[in-house]
Enzyme design. Structure first.
Site, PDB file in Angstrom:
ATOM      1  N   SER A 126      16.573  40.070 -12.947  1.00  0.00           N
ATOM      2  CA  SER A 126      16.435  39.750 -14.234  1.00  0.00           C
ATOM      3  C   SER A 126      17.597  39.333 -14.695  1.00  0.00           C
ATOM      4  O   SER A 126      18.719  39.871 -14.242  1.00  0.00           O
ATOM      5  CB  SER A 126      15.609  40.767 -15.251  1.00  0.00           C
ATOM      6  OG  SER A 126      15.934  40.690 -16.732  1.00  0.00           O
TER       7      SER A 126
ATOM      8  N   TYR B 164      14.436  49.430 -18.500  1.00  0.00           N
ATOM      9  CA  TYR B 164      14.063  47.969 -17.710  1.00  0.00           C
ATOM     10  C   TYR B 164      15.401  47.726 -17.079  1.00  0.00           C
ATOM     11  O   TYR B 164      15.739  47.302 -16.134  1.00  0.00           O
ATOM     12  CB  TYR B 164      13.454  47.184 -18.826  1.00  0.00           C
ATOM     13  CG  TYR B 164      13.121  45.714 -18.209  1.00  0.00           C
ATOM     14  CD1 TYR B 164      11.785  45.773 -17.107  1.00  0.00           C
ATOM     15  CD2 TYR B 164      13.933  44.815 -18.185  1.00  0.00           C
ATOM     16  CE1 TYR B 164      11.669  44.363 -16.602  1.00  0.00           C
ATOM     17  CE2 TYR B 164      13.565  43.526 -17.763  1.00  0.00           C
ATOM     18  CZ  TYR B 164      12.478  43.529 -17.067  1.00  0.00           C
ATOM     19  OH  TYR B 164      12.314  42.089 -16.418  1.00  0.00           O
TER      20      TYR B 164
HETATM   21  N1  LIG Z   1       8.741  37.441 -17.938  1.00  0.00           N
HETATM   22  C1  LIG Z   1      10.118  37.326 -18.162  1.00  0.00           C
HETATM   23  O1  LIG Z   1      10.667  37.113 -19.120  1.00  0.00           O
HETATM   24  C2  LIG Z   1      10.866  37.922 -17.080  1.00  0.00           C
HETATM   25  C3  LIG Z   1      10.367  38.595 -16.068  1.00  0.00           C
HETATM   26  N2  LIG Z   1      10.984  38.948 -14.930  1.00  0.00           N
HETATM   27  C4  LIG Z   1      10.646  39.635 -13.761  1.00  0.00           C
HETATM   28  O2  LIG Z   1       9.436  38.905 -13.042  1.00  0.00           O
HETATM   29  C5  LIG Z   1       8.626  39.898 -12.709  1.00  0.00           C
HETATM   30  C6  LIG Z   1       7.306  39.143 -12.966  1.00  0.00           C
HETATM   31  O3  LIG Z   1       6.960  39.128 -14.294  1.00  0.00           O
HETATM   32  P1  LIG Z   1       6.025  38.333 -14.996  1.00  0.00           P
HETATM   33  O4  LIG Z   1       5.319  37.247 -14.007  1.00  0.00           O
HETATM   34  O5  LIG Z   1       6.974  37.815 -16.277  1.00  0.00           O
HETATM   35  O6  LIG Z   1       5.136  39.429 -15.699  1.00  0.00           O
HETATM   36  P2  LIG Z   1       3.433  39.466 -15.562  1.00  0.00           P
HETATM   37  O7  LIG Z   1       3.154  40.489 -16.439  1.00  0.00           O
HETATM   38  O8  LIG Z   1       2.680  38.174 -15.903  1.00  0.00           O
HETATM   39  O9  LIG Z   1       3.025  39.818 -14.106  1.00  0.00           O
HETATM   40  C7  LIG Z   1       3.327  40.942 -13.672  1.00  0.00           C
HETATM   41  C8  LIG Z   1       2.637  41.105 -12.192  1.00  0.00           C
HETATM   42  O10 LIG Z   1       2.889  42.333 -11.956  1.00  0.00           O
HETATM   43  C9  LIG Z   1       1.803  42.996 -11.200  1.00  0.00           C
HETATM   44  N3  LIG Z   1       1.864  44.471 -11.303  1.00  0.00           N
HETATM   45  C10 LIG Z   1       1.924  45.173 -12.155  1.00  0.00           C
HETATM   46  N4  LIG Z   1       2.057  46.511 -11.971  1.00  0.00           N
HETATM   47  C11 LIG Z   1       1.636  46.471 -10.728  1.00  0.00           C
HETATM   48  C12 LIG Z   1       1.398  47.571  -9.701  1.00  0.00           C
HETATM   49  N5  LIG Z   1       1.327  48.825  -9.944  1.00  0.00           N
HETATM   50  N6  LIG Z   1       1.028  47.090  -8.558  1.00  0.00           N
HETATM   51  C13 LIG Z   1       0.801  45.943  -8.098  1.00  0.00           C
HETATM   52  N7  LIG Z   1       1.183  44.803  -8.997  1.00  0.00           N
HETATM   53  C14 LIG Z   1       1.627  44.986 -10.159  1.00  0.00           C
HETATM   54  C15 LIG Z   1       0.642  42.504 -12.328  1.00  0.00           C
HETATM   55  O11 LIG Z   1      -0.720  42.491 -11.587  1.00  0.00           O
HETATM   56  P3  LIG Z   1      -1.990  43.391 -11.867  1.00  0.00           P
HETATM   57  O12 LIG Z   1      -1.986  43.851 -13.416  1.00  0.00           O
HETATM   58  O13 LIG Z   1      -3.240  42.699 -11.531  1.00  0.00           O
HETATM   59  O14 LIG Z   1      -1.568  44.571 -10.963  1.00  0.00           O
HETATM   60  C16 LIG Z   1       1.186  40.895 -12.465  1.00  0.00           C
HETATM   61  O15 LIG Z   1       0.582  40.092 -11.231  1.00  0.00           O
HETATM   62  C17 LIG Z   1       8.770  41.053 -12.846  1.00  0.00           C
HETATM   63  O16 LIG Z   1       9.553  41.770 -12.004  1.00  0.00           O
HETATM   64  C18 LIG Z   1       9.635  40.974 -14.282  1.00  0.00           C
HETATM   65  O17 LIG Z   1      10.446  42.094 -14.358  1.00  0.00           O
HETATM   66  C19 LIG Z   1      12.505  38.723 -14.964  1.00  0.00           C
HETATM   67  C20 LIG Z   1      13.125  38.276 -16.034  1.00  0.00           C
HETATM   68  C21 LIG Z   1      12.171  37.707 -17.061  1.00  0.00           C
HETATM   69  N1  LIG Z   2      14.949  38.386 -19.861  1.00  0.00           N
HETATM   70  C1  LIG Z   2      14.857  39.765 -19.484  1.00  0.00           C
HETATM   71  C2  LIG Z   2      14.939  40.678 -20.574  1.00  0.00           C
HETATM   72  O1  LIG Z   2      15.119  40.421 -21.736  1.00  0.00           O
HETATM   73  C3  LIG Z   2      13.482  40.120 -18.988  1.00  0.00           C
HETATM   74  O2  LIG Z   2      12.642  39.615 -19.450  1.00  0.00           O
HETATM   75  O3  LIG Z   2      13.602  40.573 -17.667  1.00  0.00           O
END
Ligand SMILES: NC(=O)C1=CN([C@@H]2O[C@H](COP(=O)(O)OP(=O)(O)OC[C@H]3O[C@@H](n4cnc5c(N)ncnc54)[C@H](OP(=O)(O)O)[C@@H]3O)[C@@H](O)[C@H]2O)C=CC1
Ligand SMILES: N[C@@H](C=O)C(=O)O
Length: 447
Positions: free
Chosen positions: A340, A353
């Protein structure tokens, strides 16, 4: 035994089901496994059967016999069981056929028999299959399939290196099944599979994507599939994964759902095993599973801090450790970790986080140094705010922190597809190029 009693050197071979050879799939046309394959693929139906099937490629059996005979003094008096020690479930076989381009409908065994009877008039192998099934299970039930005898193959396993067969007993895995189905289809013994027509630069690669049920993981899985990858979708929600899978299939791609909670090592290992059985060894791993809760460090919401560490740190290590031996063995592979911009700079309201993403950065950098010389690439992707469910404020989170620190409504966020494009760029580079880090942010909100 009489020969042995008279002092002649004897080796006893007990053979299980013999399948076609690994080059041409030359196969006994009356063999139950082959006839069942024909029955399933000709009917387009997969009966619900509690069947664990084992078979051994016949060329392996003949190699063992010929080589052991050449070393009679070493092996005389032994009993070799040529029964596959790792049977597979019929369900897994049907799942494999589905992801390999065959459309199959699940039906009850009795209904399948009705369908087979209709096909039997025009199709000789189906008539043979029906005859065999009547013989094995005269009452028309499927009980026969529930019986599987296992044999002690330790003596054979111990002898394999001295027979020059160091690679061991042939596993019933995706690569073997692919040869069988392709060769049998070429000879008209099976229908041809629908091919993945999505083409693309990554055709033939296998990718495993965690967090594929939502947001960035979902968009990455779709983009990889569009580019030709066969994708294993990992997350906890099986129903969401199924929807993503159906979308990929509708776009002529190949995907398989591997539900797993990444905080459980055992579930991650089972997901990797399912990916290997159905698609093959993963060439690419994208770790997108993650959670983010706006909580100030003093808010006392310890269940959320524990969860953040469990999913973002432990979960990611679990998947990396499950695929690393495979990639190291093959001398190639690409691991993409979703860090991130919080992996580069601290964000208030997100102390734990931020810490978890600093962990992802540190871990990925050290990992890269350890495995780069062995052909592996490690990429850290550092997105700014992306419009996904992750940005929402959970009921049990620190709503004041969310209000004060979240970027929601303050500028245009990235879309998941923006991040997917960055990842595609990294994995499409020639093998000597390492795209080690990608910081991709909303233009209006640089760190
Ligand atoms: N959105 C943002 O602004 C940003 C996101 N990120 C990172 O990108 C990644 C994806 O985030 P994003 O797509 O936005 O989030 P979402 O909430 O849309 O998706 C998160 C995903 O993680 C899965 N997940 C959560 N817990 C578990 C678990 N215990 N086992 C297996 N799968 C799990 C969920 O599936 P399920 O619930 O079905 O298990 C879901 O598919 C994360 O690592 C996040 O930190 C980084 C920067 C910015
Ligand atoms: N942009 C980051 C924190 O605010 C994230 O969503 O991972």
């Amino acid at each position: 035994m009489k020969a042995r009693a008279r002092g002649m050197p004897v080796i006893v071979y007990r053979l299980g089901n013999q399948a076609g050879d690994r080059a041409n799939a030359a196969w006994n046309p009356q063999d139950l496994t082959l006839l069942m394959l024909q029955g399933v693929l000709r009917s387009g139906q997969a009966p619900r059967l509690n069947w664990r099937l084992e078979f051994t490629p016949v060329d392996f059996t003949s190699e063992v016999i010929v080589r052991a005979m050449a070393q009679l003094s070493l092996h005389a008096g032994k009993i070799f069981h040529l029964v596959n020690p790792q049977p597979i479930s019929f369900d897994l076989l049907c799942d494999w056929l589905s992801v390999s381009g065959y459309t199959l409908r699940r039906v009850d065994y009795a209904d399948w028999l009705v369908e087979l009877r209709q096909l039997a008039e025009a199709c000789q192998p189906i008539a043979s299959l029906l005859r065999l099934l009547e013989e094995l299970a005269p009452s028309g039930g499927s009980q026969y399939f529930g019986q599987l005898s296992t044999f002690d193959s330790r003596q054979l396993r111990a002898a394999l290196p001295s027979l020059g067969l160091e690679s061991g007993y042939p596993a019933i895995e995706s690569s073997l099944l692919a040869v069988y189905v392709a060769r049998l289809a070429e000879r008209g013994l099976l229908p041809r599979a629908r091919r993945n027509t999505s083409g693309g630069a990554l055709l033939g690669k296998v990718a495993m994507v965690t967090g594929a049920s939502s947001g960035i993981g979902q968009a990455v899985a779709q983009a990889l599939a569009r580019d030709g990858c066969q994708v294993a979708l990992v997350a906890r929600r099986a129903d969401q994964l199924e929807q993503v899978r159906q979308g990929i299939l509708a776009a002529q791609g190949v995907a398989v759902a591997c539900p797993a909670d990444v905080t459980s090592r055992a579930e991650v290992e089972a997901a990797v095993a399912r990916c290997r059985s159905l698609l093959g060894q993963p060439d690419i791993l994208v770790n997108s599973a993650g959670v983010m809760y706006y909580t100030r460090a003093f808010s006392g919401l310890t269940h959320l801090t524990d969860r953040t560490i469990d999913v973002n740190c432990r979960g990611l290590v679990h998947t990396v450790e499950a695929v690393l031996p495979i990639m190291l063995d093959r001398g190639g592979g690409h691991i993409v970790n979703l860090s991130s911009d919080a992996g580069r700079a601290p964000f208030p309201g997100l102390a734990v986080y931020t810490g978890s993403k600093f962990f992802v950065e540190g871990y990925s950098r050290a990992l890269r140094l350890e495995v780069a010389s062995r052909g592996l690439r490690v990429t850290c992707v550092q997105p700014g705010d992306v419009r996904t469910p992750l940005q929402a404020c959970r009921d049990d989170a620190d709503s004041e922190a969310h209000k004060e620190f979240s970027g929601q409504g303050k500028y245009t966020m990235l879309e998941p597809e923006d991040v997917a494009r960055a990842i595609l760029y990294a994995v499409q580079q020639p093998p000597h190029v390492g795209v080690n880090e990608i910081l991709v942010e909303s233009r209006e909100a640089p760190i």
